[in-house]
Design a protein around this motif. Structure first.
Motif, mmCIF file in Angstrom:
data_model
loop_
_atom_site.group_PDB
_atom_site.id
_atom_site.type_symbol
_atom_site.label_atom_id
_atom_site.label_comp_id
_atom_site.label_asym_id
_atom_site.label_seq_id
_atom_site.Cartn_x
_atom_site.Cartn_y
_atom_site.Cartn_z
ATOM 1 N N THR A 1 -1.821 3.645 10.208
ATOM 2 C CA THR A 1 -1.752 2.922 8.774
ATOM 3 C C THR A 1 0.079 2.418 8.927
ATOM 4 O O THR A 1 1.019 2.582 9.915
ATOM 5 C CB THR A 1 -1.622 3.224 7.872
ATOM 6 O OG1 THR A 1 -1.529 2.749 6.549
ATOM 7 C CG2 THR A 1 -0.788 4.831 7.960
ATOM 8 N N GLU B 1 -0.029 -0.612 4.985
ATOM 9 C CA GLU B 1 0.575 0.123 3.401
ATOM 10 C C GLU B 1 1.443 -1.071 2.732
ATOM 11 O O GLU B 1 1.903 -1.800 2.915
ATOM 12 C CB GLU B 1 1.887 0.968 4.104
ATOM 13 C CG GLU B 1 1.294 1.981 4.359
ATOM 14 C CD GLU B 1 0.610 2.974 3.976
ATOM 15 O OE1 GLU B 1 0.515 3.599 2.396
ATOM 16 O OE2 GLU B 1 0.198 3.957 4.563
ATOM 17 N N SER C 1 -1.252 6.266 -3.193
ATOM 18 C CA SER C 1 -1.281 7.331 -1.899
ATOM 19 C C SER C 1 -1.930 9.251 -1.714
ATOM 20 O O SER C 1 -1.059 9.373 -0.875
ATOM 21 C CB SER C 1 0.373 7.235 -1.351
ATOM 22 O OG SER C 1 1.260 7.608 -2.783
ATOM 23 N N VAL D 1 0.886 9.930 2.345
ATOM 24 C CA VAL D 1 1.096 8.812 2.989
ATOM 25 C C VAL D 1 -0.534 8.610 3.009
ATOM 26 O O VAL D 1 -1.133 9.654 3.718
ATOM 27 C CB VAL D 1 1.467 8.701 4.795
ATOM 28 C CG1 VAL D 1 0.971 7.804 5.371
ATOM 29 C CG2 VAL D 1 3.354 8.444 4.795
ATOM 30 N N SER D 2 -0.724 8.007 2.073
ATOM 31 C CA SER D 2 -2.673 8.196 3.095
ATOM 32 C C SER D 2 -3.497 9.103 2.143
ATOM 33 O O SER D 2 -4.300 9.965 2.349
ATOM 34 C CB SER D 2 -3.101 8.032 3.952
ATOM 35 O OG SER D 2 -3.133 6.486 4.959
ATOM 36 N N MET E 1 5.449 -3.372 2.982
ATOM 37 C CA MET E 1 5.279 -2.801 2.938
ATOM 38 C C MET E 1 4.406 -2.780 1.237
ATOM 39 O O MET E 1 3.823 -2.149 1.024
ATOM 40 C CB MET E 1 5.220 -0.651 2.996
ATOM 41 C CG MET E 1 6.172 -0.329 4.629
ATOM 42 S SD MET E 1 5.933 1.650 4.571
ATOM 43 C CE MET E 1 6.563 1.649 6.049
#
Lengths: 167, 167, 167
Positions: free
Chosen positions: A8, A122, B13, B159-160, C125
């Motif tokens: 990502t 993202e 996120s 992040v994710s 982003m």
């Protein structure tokens, strides 16, 4: 069992290039599963740029909606899915139930034999968009990234073309 | 002395989930300090989703403006502040001096005994907004994140849904 | 041969401060190469804030367009270029060929003797901008970051004022 990788990052952060390298580490030939649809000339140019960069070791498939079908049909070599965010956008524009489709695809991952490298974007690190549809999209994109990341063996954030290991 | 943790990241996120896990590592019961105000149905739905996910070990407090008061009133168990960015937005909308309030709160952190886990948002990684108020907000949000991070014992970028250790 | 450092991050993420510290690690005096142009009072205020923070060890140079010239003229001490994103914006607004200029500058880096610390911005982003010019700019900014990162000895992502090592 297939190894699952998520790469990502932001726009033009080098995600696709990292994903191509990662996919070819897993096999000398590979499938490129494109989710993009060339609605306009800008998108067509972007698709052509990506295609020109890839070499003859790639077989290209188009899967704007039926990603699970494409994964099942290409289980003889490593796959690169470029990208999840466009797939999500296509499902939402077609008013299909993206959550069910994503859950079905994720449930099928353990059955696949060949590796799958997913590229995603993202989109949630800017100012909250005024547009409710844009807000719904960035919420869905973040949720989908979390779901894939939870099932991935590796997760990488691409920054300026360089990989930052997250998982 | 209280341990201070900052968990930042983009929209959806997985920040809140990581923060909830981190807070419950520090105690079997915990306070949830919500800075959100349910101005409209979209925000009300978002608040309800978050609340439904949390279990009975959480006591919820609302602190749209007086965050320092809420921290002082809950110093008997670990706290999760969700989130700094909405608190900042509330202060700016109310035309209060966010810088003084933030400095006062940060100055009080060493006096607190129980841990504080702050959730914040990354809002400065998109295109520069056309709107001057949006630019002022993202500048303030970035500055506040820097101030908190400088005083935190741990800083995590989500992040994710996965934690990337920054400090 | 000059050591090349890239420090990237969102708005108000502490990039300039990290870059100033990094530059002064390399020498007791340093050049500050500003690419900003004070078109309006908001930008003038931002430039003044940055200048006030820097001490007497800095010599300031303005290079809105001719960055290569500025690098060649300051090769007697470490340099901080703040920032690449504004330089790109200046070139695009002046309808100059940013790709050729960037390639020329990058080709000259190995000839320089003194270190160069570049500050850049993450702008890709957030949600895809509606505006085609904004999309073209964020694509160019991402590409430029990749080019510089590929030639840099160190790449750092600034998060809440803290450095996250990428390379």
């Amino acid at each position: 069992m297939a190894r699952v990788v998520l790469i990502t990052g932001g726009a033009r952060s080098g995600k696709s290039m990292l994903a191509e390298q990662r996919t070819l580490q897993a096999g000398s030939v590979a499938h490129y599963i494109a989710t993009a649809q060339a609605f306009d000339s800008e998108m067509a140019a972007r698709i052509a740029t990506h295609r020109d960069r890839r070499g003859p070791e790639w077989r290209t498939h188009e899967a704007p909606l039926d990603l699970l079908g494409a994964l099942c049909a290409t289980d003889d070599a490593p796959r690169l899915v470029d990208c999840l965010t466009l797939w999500l956008s296509n499902l939402m524009l077609a008013e299909l139930d993206w959550q069910s489709r994503a859950r079905e695809m994720i449930a099928a991952l353990p059955v696949l034999r060949q590796p799958v490298v997913f590229v995603s974007n993202e989109v949630g690190m800017g100012i909250v968009p005024d547009n409710p549809l844009a807000r719904a999209f960035r919420d869905a994109a973040g949720t989908l990234n979390q779901w894939i990341a939870a099932h991935a063996d590796e997760v990488i954030l691409s920054v300026s073309g360089l990989p930052l290991k997250v998982k």
